[in-house]
Each structure stands twice: as C-alpha cells, then as structure tokens.
Design an enzyme around this catalytic site. Structure first.
Site, PDB file in Angstrom:
ATOM      1  N   GLY A 260       0.619  -1.098  -0.098  1.00 16.97           N
ATOM      2  CA  GLY A 260      -0.091   0.026   0.049  1.00 16.97           C
ATOM      3  C   GLY A 260       0.866   1.164  -0.026  1.00 16.97           C
ATOM      4  O   GLY A 260       2.052   1.000  -0.426  1.00 16.97           O
ATOM      5  N   SER A 261       0.360   2.298   0.519  1.00 16.10           N
ATOM      6  CA  SER A 261       0.973   3.654   0.295  1.00 16.10           C
ATOM      7  C   SER A 261       2.109   3.504   1.370  1.00 16.10           C
ATOM      8  O   SER A 261       2.157   3.078   2.421  1.00 16.10           O
ATOM      9  CB  SER A 261       0.149   4.838   0.650  1.00 16.10           C
ATOM     10  OG  SER A 261      -0.291   4.825   1.990  1.00 16.10           O
ATOM     11  N   THR A 262       3.131   4.296   1.085  1.00 23.60           N
ATOM     12  CA  THR A 262       4.070   4.947   1.972  1.00 23.60           C
ATOM     13  C   THR A 262       3.633   5.385   3.517  1.00 23.60           C
ATOM     14  O   THR A 262       4.189   4.968   4.440  1.00 23.60           O
ATOM     15  CB  THR A 262       5.130   5.780   1.438  1.00 23.60           C
ATOM     16  OG1 THR A 262       5.812   5.008   0.274  1.00 23.60           O
ATOM     17  CG2 THR A 262       6.358   6.190   2.327  1.00 23.60           C
ATOM     18  N   VAL A 264       0.696   4.875   4.943  1.00 21.98           N
ATOM     19  CA  VAL A 264       0.259   4.037   5.737  1.00 21.98           C
ATOM     20  C   VAL A 264       1.202   3.038   6.222  1.00 21.98           C
ATOM     21  O   VAL A 264       1.227   2.576   7.288  1.00 21.98           O
ATOM     22  CB  VAL A 264      -1.084   3.208   5.170  1.00 21.98           C
ATOM     23  CG1 VAL A 264      -1.527   2.100   5.708  1.00 21.98           C
ATOM     24  CG2 VAL A 264      -2.171   4.200   4.840  1.00 21.98           C
ATOM     25  N   GLY A 265       2.237   2.804   5.304  1.00 21.57           N
ATOM     26  CA  GLY A 265       3.496   1.723   5.980  1.00 21.57           C
ATOM     27  C   GLY A 265       4.021   2.415   6.991  1.00 21.57           C
ATOM     28  O   GLY A 265       4.553   1.600   8.177  1.00 21.57           O
ATOM     29  N   GLU A 282       5.672  -3.455   0.927  1.00 22.00           N
ATOM     30  CA  GLU A 282       5.920  -3.068  -0.574  1.00 22.00           C
ATOM     31  C   GLU A 282       4.920  -1.564  -0.686  1.00 22.00           C
ATOM     32  O   GLU A 282       3.828  -1.822  -0.589  1.00 22.00           O
ATOM     33  CB  GLU A 282       5.392  -3.999  -1.378  1.00 22.00           C
ATOM     34  CG  GLU A 282       5.705  -4.071  -2.974  1.00 22.00           C
ATOM     35  CD  GLU A 282       4.455  -3.690  -3.729  1.00 22.00           C
ATOM     36  OE1 GLU A 282       4.415  -2.574  -4.367  1.00 22.00           O
ATOM     37  OE2 GLU A 282       3.811  -4.774  -4.105  1.00 22.00           O
ATOM     38  N   CYS A 316       2.016   0.183  -8.569  1.00 26.17           N
ATOM     39  CA  CYS A 316       3.210   0.557  -7.782  1.00 26.17           C
ATOM     40  C   CYS A 316       4.400   0.740  -8.747  1.00 26.17           C
ATOM     41  O   CYS A 316       5.523   1.515  -8.242  1.00 26.17           O
ATOM     42  CB  CYS A 316       3.613  -0.054  -6.733  1.00 26.17           C
ATOM     43  SG  CYS A 316       2.112   0.077  -5.392  1.00 26.17           S
TER      44      CYS A 316
HETATM   45  C1  SIN Z   1       1.813  -3.416  -7.050  1.00 29.60           C
HETATM   46  O1  SIN Z   1       1.207  -2.523  -7.799  1.00 29.60           O
HETATM   47  O2  SIN Z   1       1.862  -3.229  -5.960  1.00 29.60           O
HETATM   48  C2  SIN Z   1       2.348  -4.405  -7.861  1.00 29.60           C
HETATM   49  C3  SIN Z   1       2.315  -4.839  -9.045  1.00 29.60           C
HETATM   50  C4  SIN Z   1       2.975  -5.906  -9.669  1.00 29.60           C
HETATM   51  O3  SIN Z   1       2.992  -6.801  -8.735  1.00 29.60           O
HETATM   52  O4  SIN Z   1       3.367  -6.057 -10.748  1.00 29.60           O
END
Ligand code: SIN
Length: 512
Positions: A260-262, A264-265, A282, A316
C-alpha cells in the site's frame, strides 16, 4: 471461547453479478474464519455492511455489485486465535504436504480463471484481458511457492570451538497478518499467502474494501482445497485504520505483510513497535523510465506504454517519470502519442476490445486532475488527452501525455497512480541518473539502452529495488519483488520470498 452473537442478514448480491458468473459458489459476502463462513452461529458479525461497486458504472445505482458484512474487532480476535491454534500443528507439517495444498490452489484458480477474472474486472475495473492475466499471475505464486516449499534448507556452520558445531534451522515465524490493496485483488494476496504457507505459517488476511469479492472467492477455493481450519482466514472490513492497528498491536501476530502507500506503511510500522513484529512492506514508487540516445525507439515506446498505462497507471511499478534523451525526444514523443491514439480503447472492463479501464474512485481522479493542472500551469504542454470523459462515467479519464515536464512539477515529485505520462528531456547520463534518484522512494526503475557497459553502470547506480532493462514488464513470480528507501523492505516472490516468513534459529551442538 464463548462469543457474543449479533447478526444481520443484510448482505446482498446484485442480479448482474450473479448472472455473470458460471460458478456461483465463488460469490461470498461474509468473512471466512477458522474454516467457516461467518454466520449467526459462529461469529460476532455486526449489522454493519459496506457496498462493493463497479468503478466503470459509478455513480449509477447499477454500479452496486454486492453488500458485504463487515467483521467486528471480536471477529478479528477470533481469527487470530484460530490462526494461533492452527499454527501449533501446521508449523510441523512437511514441505511436501504444504506443497500439495499450494498446487491444489494453483489448479483451482486456473479451473476458475474466467469467473475470477470477471470478479476482478467488475470490482477493480481493469479490462478482461488484464484481469485474466492477473489470475494467471496470481496463481503462478502458488505454483512457485509449491516448488519452494519442499526445498527449505538450513546449514551447518563451523564453530570457533573445535568440539562444537552450529546448525541454522529455518522455522516459520507464526501468525502472519496480510493486508492488501485493490489494484491487484488476487495477486497481492497470493504473492504473500503462497510464501507464508510454504514456510508453514498461518494467516489472517484483510483485503482492500474496494475489492473483497475476489479475496472471498479465493477463500472459497481454500476451503475446497481442504486447508486445515484456521490456516487461512479472510476477513472483510472497510475500516482499514481500525483493522491495521488491531493487527499491529496484537502480540499473537508475529509478522505483518502490507502492500500500500508509504504513508500507511509508516503508521503500521509505528503501531507494530510495541510488539516488535517482523515487517515486509511494499510501498509507493515514483518509477523513472529512461530512454537513452542509443535505445531502439520503437521498442522503448512500446515498453513505456506497457509500463506507464498498465491498469490505467494504477500499479506501484508503473513508470511515473519518462526521461528521454534530447536527441530523440521529438521522435519518441510523436511515436508515443501516435501509438496511444491507434491502440487505446477506453471503456468498462467487461466490454469487448477495451484496453484500458476506469480509475478506482474519485480520490484517484482528483489526484490525476491536480497533477495535470499543476503541470500545465507551470509550463508543461498537453500532447494527448487531458480531460475527463464523463460520457463513459465519472471514473474515466483519457490517457494523457504531458511534454516538457520539469522537476518543480508535482507530477515529477509524487506518484500519480493514474493514466498520465510526463515526458522529461535530459542531456547526459550523469544528469538523468541524478534526476531519477532524486526522490525518497525507490521501487521500480526502467531504462532502454543497447550499450552493455551503460547497462551495468546505470543498473548499479539507480536507487530502486527492481530494474527493467529494455523491457517495461518486470513482474513475475521469479522476480525478487520489493523496494529500497521509502518504498519499503522485504522481498516477495523468487527464492527469497519464503525467508520473509521464517526465522533462523542457531543451534550449538557441544561436546562433539
Ligand atoms: C503493485 O502495484 O503493488 C504490484 C504490481 C506487480 O506485482 O506487478
């Protein structure tokens, strides 16, 4: 344990959703806890429900797909207790046994590919071709970790004492809480769950409230694959802040895996500090995509489009800043715009021939619009798109290309998470590497070059956890997936993924 019981039968499923699925058993609207579906007899489920909508139809009333029942705090505690109790025996199962469970799930996902993809396309909005691709991608993590599960090895280490030997044993860490986003409703779960199961951990999963139906369908496949009760719990709730805090602060949960977002991380990391959990995060990215003057321009154009506009820019690892050498900038920009004009069909995920879908909700739309307005007010030129497309629905935005973007613009500094490609001119390798690294985050990066010395030089110099060289598509089960800096830590997938769910125990054998 005596559990108070409150229950409402308020969950509903739209006729449209029911009519679109062949295997209707996949449609679930309550949480899956300790091997049972939440019901009046086994949970504290409250009367609270939330609505799942099709972003392509928003704001029409037809957008409503289902209402699902929110799990209570007590349900989460019940699930953690069930996972803890299941761990007592699951941790000692053989890798081969867990491998077979994972293979069954892999096969079950492929057997239900069309229906799972339909659920993804409906609740996330991505085109059916992408949704089918996601199901295969998601299932591949179960296949991958089925293969890893029987190959978990420790080591024997020479001791400094001649009469001792040291063993390193890898053991599952315990109950893992898994929190996942809406942009890959299945793949972000399977990448974590596959590794957790391979390691011998038990799990409490909280999917995004925008896309719970895919996660609950997966729970149905888990039930059919005869996992022991309590090993996989899937709980839906639309109060992410409450659930995150609860999972982080519960001492029985030994690990948190979050995508998720930085922002919230950082919060989850703070909340986990009282129980010092192992964390895998991640988080957000701001991916540079560099096209050097020796690149194959046509291939770079195709790679940039694939990376930037995958899921309409809502991943992401999407390219967020496209740097093009000044000597090929005009050629690249013209070909990039031309290809988008000829290839893109914007529309609802389930409609034939659609290549790109809507944004997930209005919050995303607001960010996209603000990035375009900020950039154009500071001198960026609109090369394509730029306006909303209300004729398709409020969540649709034209794929947009901005030229002459500079570092002062918001779109350079922040992840857009939407379909806007900013083109930035550069003059030298040193300058572009410095610009690419000028951000607090570092998830993915990309560059195109045919010069092998440059390939090594730039790959080593870029501050990102993953790099695509001469490709815009990096994601697969074999890739160690994860970031550096404020994009988080831990690696998912690959031969390293299982380690994130294990602890190493050192055993010293004396008197040998
Ligand atoms: C993500 O957007 O968090 C993952 C993208 C991916 O697994 O390719």
């Amino acid at each position: 344990m005596t559990i108070p019981r409150f229950y409402s039968t308020a969950s509903t499923v739209s006729a449209r959703l029911t009519s679109l699925l062949k295997n209707r058993d996949l449609i679930k609207t309550t949480s899956y806890i300790n091997g049972k579906w939440a019901s009046p007899t086994n949970t504290t489920t409250s009367t609270t429900t939330f609505t799942v909508t099709d972003p392509a139809l928003y704001p029409s009333p037809q957008a409503e797909l289902a209402t699902v029942q929110s799990s209570t705090r007590e349900d989460f505690q019940h699930a953690i207790a069930a996972a803890e109790s299941a761990f007592a025996s699951f941790k000692s199962t053989t890798g081969r046994y867990r491998s077979n469970l994972l293979y069954s799930l892999y096969q079950a996902m492929l057997d239900n590919k069309q229906d799972l993809a339909t659920l993804i396309a409906l609740e996330n909005g991505k085109p059916m071709s992408d949704a089918m691709g996601e199901v295969v991608y998601a299932a591949s993590f179960f296949q991958w970790f089925a293969e890893e599960s029987s190959r978990i090895t420790g080591s024997i280490i020479a001791s400094s004492n001649p009469t001792s030997r040291i063993l390193s044993l890898k053991q599952p860490i315990g109950v893992c809480a898994i929190m996942t986003p809406w942009n890959f409703p299945l793949a972000m779960i399977t990448r974590k769950l596959g590794a957790a199961i391979a390691a011998g951990c038990t799990t409490v999963i909280k999917p995004a409230s925008e896309t719970p139906l895919s996660a609950l369908a997966l729970a149905h496949l888990v039930e059919n694959a005869q996992f022991p009760a309590g090993v996989v719990n899937v709980l839906v709730n639309d109060d992410a802040a409450m659930v995150g805090k609860l999972l982080c602060e519960d001492p029985r949960v030994r690990k948190i895996s979050f995508t998720g977002s930085t922002r919230v991380g950082k919060l989850l990391m703070q909340q986990s500090s009282s129980t010092l959990k192992k964390l895998s995060f991640e988080l957000g990215g701001n991916a540079p995509f560099i096209v050097f003057d020796d690149a194959n321009v046509d291939k770079a154009v195709a790679g940039a489009i694939a990376s930037k506009f995958r899921s309409s820019g809502q991943t992401c690892v999407c390219a967020n800043r496209i740097f093009v050498h000044e000597s090929i900038y005009d050629e690249f920009a013209a070909k990039f715009v031309e290809k988008l004009k000829s290839d893109v069909v914007l529309g609802a995920g389930l409609d034939q021939g659609v290549t790109h879908g809507p944004l997930i909700h209005q919050k995303s739309m607001d960010k996209v619009v603000s990035h375009i307005e900020d950039a154009t007010s500071k001198g960026a030129t609109l090369l394509l798109g730029g306006s909303k497309r209300p004729d398709l629905g409020d969540n649709f935005h034209d794929l947009t290309v901005l030229g002459d973007v500079t570092p002062e613009m918001l779109i350079f500094q922040e992840e857009t998470f939407g379909p806007v490609a900013p083109l930035i001119k550069f003059t030298s390798e040193d300058q572009v590497v410095q610009l690419a690294n000028d951000t607090e985050v570092g998830l993915a990066g990309y560059f195109y070059s045919k010069d092998i010395s440059r390939v090594f030089r730039v790959a080593e110099a870029m501050d990102t956890g993953m790099i695509g060289v001469n490709t815009g598509a990096i994601s697969e089960a074999a890739l160690p997936f994860g970031g550096v800096k404020e994009s988080g830590f831990g690696r998912e997938g690959s031969m390293y993924g299982v380690d994130d769910y294990m602890v190493i125990k050192g055993v010293v054998l004396g008197d040998v």
